[in-house]
Design an enzyme around this catalytic site. Structure first.
Site, PDB file in Angstrom:
ATOM      1  N   LYS A 113       0.835  -1.207   0.000  1.00 49.84           N
ATOM      2  CA  LYS A 113       0.000   0.000   0.000  1.00 49.84           C
ATOM      3  C   LYS A 113       0.869   1.254   0.000  1.00 49.84           C
ATOM      4  O   LYS A 113       0.525   2.246  -0.633  1.00 49.84           O
ATOM      5  CB  LYS A 113      -0.965  -0.018   1.168  1.00 49.84           C
ATOM      6  CG  LYS A 113      -2.068  -1.022   0.906  1.00 49.84           C
ATOM      7  CD  LYS A 113      -3.228  -0.879   1.840  1.00 49.84           C
ATOM      8  CE  LYS A 113      -4.292  -1.912   1.483  1.00 49.84           C
ATOM      9  NZ  LYS A 113      -4.757  -2.658   2.641  1.00 49.84           N
ATOM     10  N   LYS A 197      -4.078 -11.268  -8.626  1.00 52.73           N
ATOM     11  CA  LYS A 197      -5.426 -11.570  -8.139  1.00 52.73           C
ATOM     12  C   LYS A 197      -6.449 -10.581  -8.689  1.00 52.73           C
ATOM     13  O   LYS A 197      -6.103  -9.491  -9.132  1.00 52.73           O
ATOM     14  CB  LYS A 197      -5.437 -11.544  -6.615  1.00 52.73           C
ATOM     15  CG  LYS A 197      -5.325 -10.163  -6.003  1.00 52.73           C
ATOM     16  CD  LYS A 197      -5.952 -10.126  -4.598  1.00 52.73           C
ATOM     17  CE  LYS A 197      -6.198  -8.709  -4.143  1.00 52.73           C
ATOM     18  NZ  LYS A 197      -7.116  -8.568  -3.037  1.00 52.73           N
ATOM     19  N   LYS A 200     -10.371  -4.861  -6.476  1.00 58.64           N
ATOM     20  CA  LYS A 200     -10.911  -3.550  -6.825  1.00 58.64           C
ATOM     21  C   LYS A 200      -9.796  -2.620  -7.272  1.00 58.64           C
ATOM     22  O   LYS A 200      -9.886  -1.971  -8.299  1.00 58.64           O
ATOM     23  CB  LYS A 200     -11.603  -2.934  -5.599  1.00 58.64           C
ATOM     24  CG  LYS A 200     -13.053  -3.293  -5.518  1.00 58.64           C
ATOM     25  CD  LYS A 200     -13.592  -3.029  -4.132  1.00 58.64           C
ATOM     26  CE  LYS A 200     -13.232  -4.165  -3.230  1.00 58.64           C
ATOM     27  NZ  LYS A 200     -14.067  -4.399  -2.071  1.00 58.64           N
TER      28      LYS A 200
HETATM   29  P1  ADP Z   1     -10.098  -5.878  -2.803  1.00 57.06           P
HETATM   30  O1  ADP Z   1      -8.819  -6.624  -2.841  1.00 57.06           O
HETATM   31  O2  ADP Z   1     -10.820  -5.944  -4.063  1.00 57.06           O
HETATM   32  O3  ADP Z   1      -9.952  -4.481  -2.252  1.00 57.06           O
HETATM   33  P2  ADP Z   1     -10.955  -6.552  -0.206  1.00 57.06           P
HETATM   34  O4  ADP Z   1      -9.545  -6.317   0.181  1.00 57.06           O
HETATM   35  O5  ADP Z   1     -11.989  -5.600   0.283  1.00 57.06           O
HETATM   36  O6  ADP Z   1     -11.017  -6.639  -1.769  1.00 57.06           O
HETATM   37  O7  ADP Z   1     -11.349  -8.033   0.200  1.00 57.06           O
HETATM   38  C1  ADP Z   1     -12.489  -8.429   0.912  1.00 57.06           C
HETATM   39  C2  ADP Z   1     -12.498  -9.924   1.060  1.00 57.06           C
HETATM   40  O8  ADP Z   1     -12.467 -10.558  -0.207  1.00 57.06           O
HETATM   41  C3  ADP Z   1     -11.279 -10.469   1.818  1.00 57.06           C
HETATM   42  O9  ADP Z   1     -11.685 -11.565   2.591  1.00 57.06           O
HETATM   43  C4  ADP Z   1     -10.372 -10.921   0.720  1.00 57.06           C
HETATM   44  O10 ADP Z   1      -9.523 -11.960   1.117  1.00 57.06           O
HETATM   45  C5  ADP Z   1     -11.361 -11.418  -0.312  1.00 57.06           C
HETATM   46  N1  ADP Z   1     -10.773 -11.295  -1.655  1.00 57.06           N
HETATM   47  C6  ADP Z   1     -10.555 -10.153  -2.347  1.00 57.06           C
HETATM   48  N2  ADP Z   1     -10.000 -10.418  -3.552  1.00 57.06           N
HETATM   49  C7  ADP Z   1      -9.867 -11.768  -3.621  1.00 57.06           C
HETATM   50  C8  ADP Z   1      -9.379 -12.677  -4.598  1.00 57.06           C
HETATM   51  N3  ADP Z   1      -8.956 -12.239  -5.778  1.00 57.06           N
HETATM   52  N4  ADP Z   1      -9.395 -13.993  -4.313  1.00 57.06           N
HETATM   53  C9  ADP Z   1      -9.862 -14.448  -3.136  1.00 57.06           C
HETATM   54  N5  ADP Z   1     -10.350 -13.652  -2.173  1.00 57.06           N
HETATM   55  C10 ADP Z   1     -10.365 -12.329  -2.396  1.00 57.06           C
END
Ligand code: ADP
Ligand code: TRP
Length: 333
Positions: A113, A197, A200
């Site tokens: 980050k 992965k 967002k």
């Molecule tokens: P982002 O990475 O899109 O900002 P978040 O960090 O808000 O998403 O993640 C919220 C939940 O979704 C967490 O439990 C995270 O581990 C899961 N998550 C987000 N992206 C993935 C992914 N590509 N594969 C598996 N789990 C994910």
């Protein structure tokens, strides 16, 4: 015996995507009747990226509606908004006194980050895992269903819980464990841009709220290559990612079919993508319909949030009382 406790949260920074769904929310739904579940919207966590008040508010409403549309039942589980439970900020303050700069600086999520937003490397970003630990242990959670990207944050939460118990010589907190179905690995849903992965902030997300047209467009644009040239060739990452997604949303037979074609060098990626898009749409379109309906029902959303806040505060304040007594923040005079 009482039910074990499960807790998980998602930051309200946009629409829920397939990574959130298959990495986290689908497990929430599967667990809600068998465990004492807390699912929340991490609005305080999202402040590290300085959202506008309008974006923050609409993000919270969106995720709440999406949780419900995915099938989280507010009668079975406690659904709440992080900032409705101020006790968590208090526990966060206490935990910060035993969280060390070196260990916080070393976490990959902090380093990543800090790299992504070099103009805004704030203290909240550094202590993000401390707040996350507070979220988890304030409800004495035993299990945390999250995707693979959260593995290290969860490891930090385990460390802080153990450290607290050790320091005060009392098993105040259970040590939270990651939860995966059938004991398998934590899930990582790949993006469609060749590597990494789905996320967002990666800008490669397929959202539950996307229209079928948007989904077809995103899938058809997925990165591929010029095709295999040898029989039974190993798949490069971009292609493997397409197959990983296919495995998540399609039937076993469909995956086998395309796998065989790949191994015979007869695959046409266009066909695979079309199938993948349709199978994603089959998953998401009923959810999308429900999101639209729920978003219109503000009275229902308010009722769910209020009910969740009450249940979550009850549990949090009980733990906090115990914590304060253990720390010595209890008046003797
Ligand atoms: P982002 O990475 O899109 O900002 P978040 O960090 O808000 O998403 O993640 C919220 C939940 O979704 C967490 O439990 C995270 O581990 C899961 N998550 C987000 N992206 C993935 C992914 N590509 N594969 C598996 N789990 C994910
Ligand atoms: N860090 C998580 C994410 O970015 C969100 C989160 C905050 C969380 N607190 C939590 C997840 C507690 C599980 C438990 O996805």
């Amino acid at each position: 015996m009482g039910k074990l406790t499960v807790l998980s949260g998602i930051r309200p920074t946009g629409y829920l995507h397939l990574g959130n769904y298959f990495g986290a929310v689908r497990s929430f739904v599967k667990m809600q009747n068998d465990y004492n579940c807390f699912f929340f919207i991490a609005d305080i966590h999202s402040l590290t990226t300085h959202p506008t008040p309008e974006d923050l508010q609409s993000g919270v409403k969106q995720v709440l509606a999406e949780y419900l549309a995915c099938g989280i039942d507010p009668e079975a589980a406690t659904i709440f908004i992080q900032s409705d439970v101020p006790e968590v900020a208090e526990l966060y303050t206490f935990l910060n006194m035993n969280a060390y700069l070196g260990e916080l600086e070393r976490t990959t999520s902090f380093k990543e980050k800090a790299r992504k937003q070099p103009e805004n490397v704030n203290a909240g970003l550094l202590t993000y895992p401390v707040l996350m630990a507070a979220d988890i242990i304030i409800h004495k959670a035993n299990f945390v269903p999250v995707g693979k990207d959260q593995e290290q944050n969860l490891e930090m939460a385990r460390k802080f819980a153990k450290r607290f118990n050790r320091m005060y010589k009392k098993e105040v907190f259970p040590i939270p464990r990651p939860f995966t179905f059938d004991g398998g690995d934590m899930i990582k849903v790949p993006g469609l841009d060749g590597s990494g992965k789905m996320g967002k902030s990666e800008g490669n997300a397929i959202n539950l709220y996307d229209t079928p047209k948007e989904i077809r467009k995103k899938v058809m644009r997925a990165v591929t290559d010029s095709g295999p040239t040898e029989m039974d060739q190993e798949k490069p990452e971009a292609i493997q990612n397409l197959f990983t997604l296919l495995k998540i949303v399609s039937t076993h037979d469909t995956v086998e079919h395309f796998d065989t074609l790949y191994n015979k060098c007869e695959i046409r990626y266009g066909d695979l993508k079309k199938q993948l898009a349709e199978d994603i749409i089959a998953y998401t379109s009923p959810i999308r319909g429900k999101i639209i309906d729920i978003l219109e029902d503000e009275a229902y959303l308010a009722k769910v949030a209020k009910m969740g806040a009450e249940k979550a505060r009850e549990s949090a304040s009980e733990t906090l009382k115990e914590v304060k007594a253990v720390i010595g923040l209890k008046r003797l005079f």
